[in-house]
Design an enzyme around this catalytic site. Structure first.
Site, short mmCIF file in Angstrom:
data_model
loop_
_atom_site.label_atom_id
_atom_site.label_comp_id
_atom_site.label_asym_id
_atom_site.label_seq_id
_atom_site.Cartn_x
_atom_site.Cartn_y
_atom_site.Cartn_z
CD GLU B 35 48.85 60.12 51.95
OE1 GLU B 35 50.02 59.83 52.24
OE2 GLU B 35 47.86 59.53 52.45
CB THR B 44 51.20 57.32 61.16
OG1 THR B 44 50.42 56.14 60.96
CG2 THR B 44 52.00 57.17 62.45
CB SER B 49 54.71 62.70 70.61
OG SER B 49 53.92 61.62 70.98
CG HIS B 53 62.69 60.48 70.47
ND1 HIS B 53 62.22 60.56 71.75
CD2 HIS B 53 61.60 60.20 69.70
CE1 HIS B 53 60.92 60.33 71.78
NE2 HIS B 53 60.52 60.12 70.53
CE LYS B 253 61.93 56.64 72.22
NZ LYS B 253 61.24 55.95 71.09
CB CYS B 404 42.56 81.47 69.08
SG CYS B 404 40.83 81.25 69.48
CB CYS B 437 37.47 79.35 69.75
SG CYS B 437 37.76 79.46 67.99
#
Lengths: 417, 490
Positions: B35, B44, B49, B53, B253, B404, B437
């Site tokens: 990598e 990416t 998202s 699917h 989409k 948090c 925060c």
């Protein structure tokens, strides 16, 4: 539930609010008090506030943040029944006042408290919350976390900085960075006025010739790995950036001082009602929340200008919790406050009838020569600014009980530009 | 130092490379995943998202359709084995008008042709009952119950960690610079030295074209399509339960309302072709996304926004995934143009590539001791009893660093041992600094823990690799103090 220990009072947070509340409760005779603090040090934000200007109202002398905190730390030591737990985080609080904590030294512990005082303070609004477009490089700090990195950890963030937001921490950090040799290119303020104290504008910006751009904001952040520059633009009356008047300021550090948010995740968990105007719990003249036996004071209830006010208010809450534990506070008749003309927020939100109640009032916009009306009472206010608290001590005779509420408003003022 | 010799070299530790290396680690092979970034998933995949699917969208007969439906089926078991954050929450595609209802029906036919199970059309009332906070203007929906959500980087971490624990090697900060065919394989030059590999899989994402060209293969043409996403506070949990899609456009989409596994609401992404790939977000992007999302969920308020980010999809020229051996060498497999539904398809892409490698002559013998399980401690997911036991074993799990998300010092140290070397690496592995925060309170503590665990001075701790160091140095007074102390010791 982990093993439960019964105590009289648990105070959540050992910043100025929690320390003052715990000391006042102990002085009023509460025996078993647990004061919880998630950091290693007591004092909340105070240890990193190495500048002076604290204590003028409360101690009638000028102190630095660490000095101010030290006075309360000394007071805490006078009460053997008051136990301080540092590096201890509250996991859960139930409405029947079970407080579960965790720490490296004790693991999970549950306290069953007779009363709880919430004094968690506030946190800073981050970049995402104000949605500045651009890249996401290193070198973007909120003012408070940068203050911690510099004053507690001893680090320098970069060589040149732009500060967005002219609240007090932003102004203080402009001076602090300058003193350490960082070039502060500008302080930017979205509003047409600063939210900081006037004395800080003079002592932190003007004395160091740091430009303050009112009605300006950052419209884009540049730099792939580290901040390289920011684009700045003036804003119109609706706070929309005027792109064609934009200009770039090169810097490797962007400091955000764009507001403080009372930290009420635990309050929500308990189920206390919050006031949208303050972001903190709705409290009555005794700083009791809408859940019985749960009190809230300091910046968790309302973001204050001065730590002195936090101490005063929190001592009141501490005494009230003591009275509650002795059964002296019975359910009493209260009236809600009602925000009239040019009033953003009022704390407390519930006035206990017959109780003298100091009010902390914030205006919506600046004006001159207004009259503050509180029920039947009134005072002249020569200069009103959203950045500065308006104080009013509400006396029982100010209240018109027949109204069913206490109205607060600013009348007859002249809006200046 | 001797040059590493491996059976398979996988270039790129995004979700495709990670899924592949994990699949290959079932076999007796010498494996290396390289990598170029400082950490896995930092390209990416980081900004994906996070939607698994169902496969209703893809054209029947394409690799996309075949591998998405298969991938979606593989997720539940994979999640059970690897413990990444995944939930089969279902998806609903909504129609805004009577005309769009016909489109929904076409989409249902398309999905069924792809083999998507359980699809059902919903009328307005049924839609409202399932998702009461959706706009009353919406007239119907297509429910795909097999759809899910996943935390994309957590998936990549889980896959690579499991592969490494099964013997695969991982090298980060390793950029491939040249590929030369030689007898029985390739000699690969990187910024970290040479590597000999019998087989190579090009899973380099946006760099796929460049990597293929190093072999002389010019068939891979890619461009970057940017997507911006906006993340809202977890207090909106339950606003929608299923991932809400509008009807798709020609290129994407559409703008979705996504309930994340952790209870946040995310809206996005945009789909904008960019010539100069950068990861900025824009006012125009926000306005587009917020406007579209409000047409689906009208109560969404900007004051609950926590953060924004963007990612770049590597889009090919064929309209489909480009997964095949290079025409120049059967031992060099391209896995390029893996845009949506690439994350969903990744586990199936891995299976598919293993078959290609086998056809190209890679010998596959199953490992006797392959361990499909990976486990990781998340304090906030444990009950009080389990938390207490953990703290007994290691007190660092009682020390909370992130208020948090209730992340302990124990988990931060664990994340470093799992491979995190940067602030972002910690954030993505533990969520510390990711939410409300945005690191305001935990950043100094994490810098300190990273510095201790890695044995580096705090000034060398970076956000996401060289050039993104967080601190310039020490304050003057602290420097002087240090000098005085040195003199005393001298």
């Amino acid at each position: 539930m982990p093993k439960t220990k019964a105590v009289d009072l648990v105070v959540v947070g050992a910043g100025p609010a929690g320390m003052a509340a715990a000391v006042a409760a102990a002085e009023a005779g509460v025996e078993k008090i647990i004061l919880l603090e998630r950091q290693a040090e007591l004092g909340g934000i105070l240890p990193q506030c190495i500048h002076n200007g604290f204590g003028l109202r409360y101690f009638k002398e000028e102190l630095t943040g660490p000095e101010y905190a030290h006075r309360f730390v000394q007071e805490l030591k006078k009460h053997p029944g008051l136990k301080v737990k540092t590096e201890t985080m509250v996991v859960t609080i139930t409405p029947d006042r079970k407080v579960v904590t965790t720490s490296a030294t004790e693991g999970l512990v549950c306290y069953q408290a007779g009363a709880v005082i919430l004094a968690m303070g506030c946190r800073e609004r981050p970049r995402g919350a104000i949605n500045i477009p651009g890249t996401r490089p290193a070198g973007i700090y909120t003012a408070g976390s940068l203050q911690y990195l510099m004053n507690i950890e001893g680090f320098l963030p970069g060589r040149s900085a732009v500060i967005l937001g002219s609240g007090d921490i932003g102004l203080i950090m402009a001076r602090r960075l300058t003193l350490e040799g960082v070039r502060v290119k500008a302080v930017l303020e979205l509003m047409p006025y600063s939210n900081g104290l006037n004395r800080n504008i003079v002592q932190c910006l003007e004395d160091f010739q740091i430009p303050l751009y009112l009605s300006h904001t950052v419209t884009e952040i540049f730099g792939e790995k580290r901040v390289e520059k920011v684009r700045v633009a003036p804003v119109d009356k609706d706070f929309k950036p005027i792109a064609e008047k934009g200009f770039d300021l090169s810097c490797d550090t962007l400091v955000l001082s764009v507001g403080l948010i009372p930290e009420n995740e635990l309050s929500l968990q308990i189920g206390v009602e919050l006031d949208p105007a303050t972001g903190g719990p709705v409290v009555d003249s005794f700083y009791q929340t809408t859940v019985e036996g749960i009190f809230a004071c300091g910046n968790v209830a309302l973001v204050h200008d001065l730590v002195d006010d936090v101490s005063t208010e929190s001592a009141l809450a501490g005494r009230a919790a003591a009275a509650y534990l002795k059964g002296e506070i019975k359910t009493k008749r209260w009236l809600p406050v009602k925000a009239g003309r040019n009033i953003r927020s009022i704390v407390p939100q519930r006035i206990v009838v017959g109780q003298t109640t100091p009010l902390y009032i914030r205006a919506r916009y600046p004006e001159r020569n207004a009259t503050l009306h509180v029920g039947d009472g009134q005072t002249k206010q020569q200069v009103v600014s959203p950045g500065e608290t308006i104080y009013y001590t509400l006396k029982p005779e100010d209240i018109r009980t027949a109204d069913g509420w206490v109205e607060v408003s600013l009348e007859g003022g002249r809006v200046h530009d | 130092m001797s040059i590493p010799e491996v059976d398979v070299l996988v270039i790129g530790a995004g979700v495709v490379g990670a899924a592949l290396i994990r699949e290959l680690s079932r076999y007796e092979l010498d494996l290396l995943l390289v990598e170029k970034e400082v950490d896995v998933s930092f390209g990416t995949s980081k900004a994906n998202s996070g939607i698994v699917h169902s496969g209703v969208h893809d054209r029947p007969g394409t690799l996309k359709a075949q591998l998405a439906v298969r991938g979606c089926q593989l997720f539940p078991e994979l999640a059970a084995q690897l413990g990444f954050l995944y939930k089969q929450n279902g998806a609903v595609v909504v129609a805004r008008s009577r005309e769009e209802l016909a489109e929904l029906e076409k989409l249902a036919v398309n999905g069924r042709a792809n083999g998507v199970k359980g699809l059902s059309l919903l009328n307005q009332e049924e839609l409202r009952r399932l998702e009461p906070n959706l706009s009353p203007e919406l007239v119907g929906g297509l429910l795909a119950p097999s759809g899910g959500i996943v935390v994309p980087f957590d998936l990549v971490f889980a896959l690579t960690e499991n592969a490494v624990s099964n013997g695969a090697k991982l090298m980060v900060n390793t950029e491939v610079q040249a590929i030369n065919p030689e007898q029985g394989g390739f000699f690969v030059r990187t910024n970290q030295g040479g590597i000999r590999a019998k087989f190579i899989v090009n899973a380099a994402g946006l760099g796929g074209s460049e990597v293929a060209a190093m072999l002389g293969d010019d068939s891979i043409q890619l461009y970057a399509r940017k997507g911006e996403e906006y993340l809202f506070d977890r207090k909106l949990e339950g606003l929608v339960h299923r991932t809400v899609f509008p009807l798709p456009s020609q290129v994407s989409k559409g703008i979705l309302v996504i309930p994340t596994v952790e209870g946040n609401i995310m809206i996005g992404p945009t789909a904008q072709r960019v010539e100069t790939p950068d990861l900025s977000t824009s006012l125009a992007g926000w306005q587009e996304i917020y406007g579209e999302a409000r047409r689906l969920v009208p109560t969404l308020q900007p004051n609950d926004l926590i953060t924004a980010f963007s990612g770049l999809r590597a889009v090919g020229t064929t309209g489909d995934f480009m997964i095949a051996p290079s025409t120049l060498s059967p031992r060099f497999i391209n896995a390029a143009g893996i845009e949506s539904p690439g994350l969903t398809a990744a586990p199936a892409i891995a299976e598919y590539i293993v078959e290609l490698l086998k056809e190209s002559g890679l010998g596959l013998r199953r490992k006797q001791n392959f361990n499909p399980i990976r486990s990781v401690v998340r304090l906030r997911d444990l009950d009080f009893q389990a938390q207490a036991e953990l703290m007994q074993k290691d007190a660092a799990y009682g020390q909370i660093v992130c208020r948090c998300e209730m992340v302990s010092a124990g988990e931060i140290r664990d994340a470093v041992r799992r491979g995190a070397t940067t602030l972002d690496g910690i954030k993505l592995r533990t969520r510390s600094g990711m939410v409300r925060c945005q690191g305001g309170f935990c950043t100094p503590k994490i810098i300190r823990l990273l510095s201790e665990e890695l044995g580096l001075p705090p000034e060398q701790i970076s956000k996401n690799g060289p050039g993104s160091e967080l601190l310039l140095g020490r304050l003057r007074a602290v420097q002087e103090e240090g000098r005085k102390e040195e003199q005393l010791h001298a």
